[in-house]
Design a protein around this motif. Structure first.
Motif, mmCIF file in Angstrom:
data_model
loop_
_atom_site.group_PDB
_atom_site.id
_atom_site.type_symbol
_atom_site.label_atom_id
_atom_site.label_comp_id
_atom_site.label_asym_id
_atom_site.label_seq_id
_atom_site.Cartn_x
_atom_site.Cartn_y
_atom_site.Cartn_z
ATOM 1 N N GLY A 263 0.822 -1.202 0.000
ATOM 2 C CA GLY A 263 0.000 0.000 0.000
ATOM 3 C C GLY A 263 0.860 1.256 0.000
ATOM 4 N N LEU A 264 0.361 2.302 -0.662
ATOM 5 C CA LEU A 264 1.071 3.578 -0.741
ATOM 6 C C LEU A 264 0.092 4.710 -0.496
ATOM 7 N N MET A 265 0.372 5.544 0.523
ATOM 8 C CA MET A 265 -0.439 6.719 0.829
ATOM 9 C C MET A 265 0.448 7.949 0.730
ATOM 10 N N ALA A 266 0.151 8.819 -0.231
ATOM 11 C CA ALA A 266 0.986 9.995 -0.471
ATOM 12 C C ALA A 266 0.135 11.085 -1.103
ATOM 13 N N THR A 267 0.672 12.304 -1.128
ATOM 14 C CA THR A 267 -0.046 13.409 -1.755
ATOM 15 C C THR A 267 0.035 13.293 -3.271
ATOM 16 N N ILE A 276 5.693 4.139 -10.081
ATOM 17 C CA ILE A 276 5.023 3.248 -9.128
ATOM 18 C C ILE A 276 4.944 1.840 -9.704
ATOM 19 N N PRO A 277 5.540 0.858 -9.031
ATOM 20 C CA PRO A 277 5.510 -0.525 -9.514
ATOM 21 C C PRO A 277 4.086 -1.079 -9.615
ATOM 22 N N ALA A 278 3.925 -2.103 -10.420
ATOM 23 C CA ALA A 278 2.607 -2.681 -10.669
ATOM 24 C C ALA A 278 1.980 -3.279 -9.407
ATOM 25 N N ASN A 279 2.810 -3.716 -8.473
ATOM 26 C CA ASN A 279 2.267 -4.357 -7.270
ATOM 27 C C ASN A 279 1.986 -3.366 -6.141
ATOM 28 N N VAL A 280 2.051 -2.069 -6.426
ATOM 29 C CA VAL A 280 1.784 -1.041 -5.411
ATOM 30 C C VAL A 280 0.393 -0.452 -5.641
ATOM 31 N N GLU A 281 -0.445 -0.506 -4.609
ATOM 32 C CA GLU A 281 -1.785 0.079 -4.669
ATOM 33 C C GLU A 281 -1.761 1.460 -4.019
ATOM 34 N N VAL A 282 -2.272 2.451 -4.739
ATOM 35 C CA VAL A 282 -2.172 3.849 -4.315
ATOM 36 C C VAL A 282 -3.464 4.318 -3.649
ATOM 37 N N TYR A 283 -3.316 5.066 -2.542
ATOM 38 C CA TYR A 283 -4.426 5.796 -1.925
ATOM 39 C C TYR A 283 -3.976 7.241 -1.782
ATOM 40 N N ILE A 312 2.134 -0.636 4.513
ATOM 41 C CA ILE A 312 1.512 0.588 4.012
ATOM 42 C C ILE A 312 2.545 1.706 4.155
ATOM 43 N N LEU A 313 3.101 2.148 3.044
ATOM 44 C CA LEU A 313 4.081 3.231 3.037
ATOM 45 C C LEU A 313 3.328 4.552 3.000
#
Length: 343
Positions: A263-267, A276-283, A312-313
């Motif tokens: 998981g990735l949470m960023a502005t 962003i790699p294919a295995n990273v889900e963005v919020y 979750i990064l």
């Protein structure tokens, strides 16, 4: 137990929810910060149900949520001029005030056995009407399983507490997204016990110098306010704080090497600078610290309930102004863990 959803824009449904409170039942309620779990603060048996429903430690005191200053004055010692100034400026709103109590004014199950209690008047007309209709103050911890991210939607409450509480008063999404600022006015120097949407600068503009309480609450010490002692806001996945864009770039390299989804949470600005790699889900956390604060708990809950991620990064911010509230919650959800190149 069946958990009934009541709609805040219908007066008859607010009245029905208030009747449940008067019967000693639990009803979740909306505020501008997060959803709270309400019980009649003068009913020891009802308050005891709150600890049971949440799985909350019994020495973790509860906020007393009120609809008027007169309701506070029924329980607290005479209000000082500084307290009256804070109330005039910030109530109704996202400020909780710890005050000395009249002797035996509230049960130990509410106060944790302390001679003080934390009072708040939220900026939700539906909840003010709920309390006024019930005619009693209500305790107001966040309406979630203890230790999990706080709820910013009625659906979050239902996920955690369905079958454990009688009702939920639904007024849509909250607007602030993190719990209120707590200031201790029972001590010589006003002290911030928990940062929130009301900042140090805003408080000092009204009452002068305030200080922050950063001490570690010991195992046998009763905290004066929620959020000071126990692990909070934590999803099942490990949250890691990412401190800069350079760290985010290294984190994306690391994430791309993981077998599962990360998981990735960023502005939006940070996301635009990353591959962003294919295995990273963005919020998305939106544009800035204000939107990030609003979306933090919803994002953590998204990854906790809708995605299978082990990590979750999450973007960090400067620990000042509203960023102090954001980082307080994020640091606790991460257990102080920051992403490093060495991992």
């Amino acid at each position: 137990m069946e958990t009934t959803i009541y709609h805040a824009d219908h007066a008859d449904q607010i009245k029905a929810a208030a009747a449940l409170l008067n019967q000693g039942e639990l009803v979740a309620f909306p505020t501008e910060t997060v959803y709270g779990l309400g019980a009649d603060a003068t009913n020891e048996t009802a308050v005891g149900k709150v600890y049971q429903a949440k799985g909350r430690p019994s020495d973790n005191p509860l906020i007393v949520t009120v609809s008027s200053v007169a309701m506070v004055e029924r329980f607290a010692q005479p209000l000082t001029e500084q307290v009256k100034q804070l109330i005039a400026k910030f109530w109704p709103g996202s400020l909780t005030i710890v005050l000395p109590l009249q002797p035996n004014a509230l049960a130990k199950v509410v106060t944790g056995g302390l001679s003080t209690a934390a009072f708040r008047m939220p900026a939700s007309q539906a909840t003010l009407s709920l309390i006024e209709t019930a005619g009693v103050p209500i305790v107001g911890p966040s309406a979630n399983t203890s230790g999990k991210p706080s709820p910013t939607l009625a659906e979050h409450v239902y996920h955690d507490l369905k079958g454990k509480i009688a009702g939920i008063l639904d007024d849509g999404p909250t607007t602030v997204g993190v719990e209120s600022t707590i200031i201790d006015m029972s001590v010589d120097v006003p002290t911030i016990l928990r940062p929130g949407a009301v900042t140090v600068a805003e408080l000092e503009a009204v009452i002068g110098d305030v200080k922050a309480d950063h001490h570690h609450v010991g195992k046998n010490e009763i905290p004066k306010a929620p959020g000071m002692k126990y692990k909070h806001y934590a999803p099942s996945a490990q949250v890691e704080i990412v401190d800069s864009v350079d760290d985010f770039k290294a984190a994306m390299t690391w994430a791309g090497q993981q077998a599962g989804t990360v998981g990735l949470m960023a502005t939006d600005g940070q996301l635009a600078q990353l591959t962003i790699p294919a295995n990273v889900e963005v919020y998305s956390l939106g544009a800035d610290v204000a939107s990030a604060t609003h979306r933090l708990f919803a994002g953590l809950r998204h990854f906790d309930t809708e995605s299978e991620v082990a990590y979750i990064l999450t973007a960090g911010f400067a620990n000042e102004g509203l960023g102090a509230a954001y980082m307080n919650r994020l640091d606790k959800s991460a257990g102080g863990m920051h992403f490093t190149n060495e991992q």
